[in-house]
Design a protein around this motif. Sequence first.
Motif, PDB file in Angstrom:
ATOM      1  N   TRP A  53      -0.169  14.291  10.549  1.00 31.57           N
ATOM      2  CA  TRP A  53      -1.011  14.207  11.739  1.00 31.57           C
ATOM      3  C   TRP A  53      -0.613  12.999  12.594  1.00 31.57           C
ATOM      4  O   TRP A  53      -0.487  13.096  13.808  1.00 31.57           O
ATOM      5  N   VAL A  54      -0.422  11.861  11.934  1.00 32.87           N
ATOM      6  CA  VAL A  54      -0.007  10.649  12.654  1.00 32.87           C
ATOM      7  C   VAL A  54       1.352  10.869  13.314  1.00 32.87           C
ATOM      8  O   VAL A  54       1.544  10.535  14.489  1.00 32.87           O
ATOM      9  N   GLU A  75       3.366  11.104  21.459  1.00 31.29           N
ATOM     10  CA  GLU A  75       2.459  11.059  22.605  1.00 31.29           C
ATOM     11  C   GLU A  75       1.964   9.638  22.851  1.00 31.29           C
ATOM     12  O   GLU A  75       1.917   9.168  23.991  1.00 31.29           O
ATOM     13  N   TRP A  76       1.595   8.951  21.768  1.00 28.98           N
ATOM     14  CA  TRP A  76       1.121   7.575  21.916  1.00 28.98           C
ATOM     15  C   TRP A  76       2.224   6.676  22.460  1.00 28.98           C
ATOM     16  O   TRP A  76       1.982   5.839  23.334  1.00 28.98           O
ATOM     17  N   ARG A 119       2.650   7.247  26.148  1.00 34.48           N
ATOM     18  CA  ARG A 119       1.564   6.636  26.925  1.00 34.48           C
ATOM     19  C   ARG A 119       1.727   5.124  27.011  1.00 34.48           C
ATOM     20  O   ARG A 119       1.486   4.522  28.063  1.00 34.48           O
ATOM     21  N   ARG A 129       2.705  13.655  14.304  1.00 35.94           N
ATOM     22  CA  ARG A 129       2.586  14.575  15.444  1.00 35.94           C
ATOM     23  C   ARG A 129       2.096  13.851  16.690  1.00 35.94           C
ATOM     24  O   ARG A 129       2.458  14.200  17.805  1.00 35.94           O
ATOM     25  N   HIS A 130       1.271  12.843  16.518  1.00 35.54           N
ATOM     26  CA  HIS A 130       0.687  12.148  17.662  1.00 35.54           C
ATOM     27  C   HIS A 130       1.458  10.892  18.075  1.00 35.54           C
ATOM     28  O   HIS A 130       1.265  10.386  19.163  1.00 35.54           O
ATOM     29  N   ARG A 131       2.318  10.438  17.214  1.00 38.00           N
ATOM     30  CA  ARG A 131       3.060   9.197  17.484  1.00 38.00           C
ATOM     31  C   ARG A 131       3.870   9.280  18.772  1.00 38.00           C
ATOM     32  O   ARG A 131       3.886   8.350  19.572  1.00 38.00           O
TER      33      ARG A 131
END
Length: 113
Positions: free
Chosen positions: A85-86, A92-93, A96, A88-90
């Motif tokens: 999960w982390v 995007e973060w 940003r 997958r979002h890394r």
Amino acid sequence: MVDSPDELSRVFQALADPTRREILSRLRDGSMTVGALAEPFAMSRPAISQHLKVLERAGLIERTASAQWRTCTLRTEPLDEASAWVDRHRGEWAERFDLLDERLRELKGKTDA
């Protein structure tokens, strides 16, 4: 396996506590009795039991009973799912933060001029 956001929340909640993280670290080399797990902690057995319940609800440990012995075993599947999960979002973060960094440089350039 973490299948729903609620399960993932339970995993992150369990990992948020340093005592529970230490318990998981101690289990990485193999199963241990509850007594052996509790040994280094300056807290009551009921307090350790509460930590173990949180870990068990999150699916991070499995507890078994054999005669008078209660044994805990690490289950890594929920950790793998939380890590995925982390990951997958890394991206995007990071994107940003890169945009924020770029915007801050622009603003700083305007104030320096």
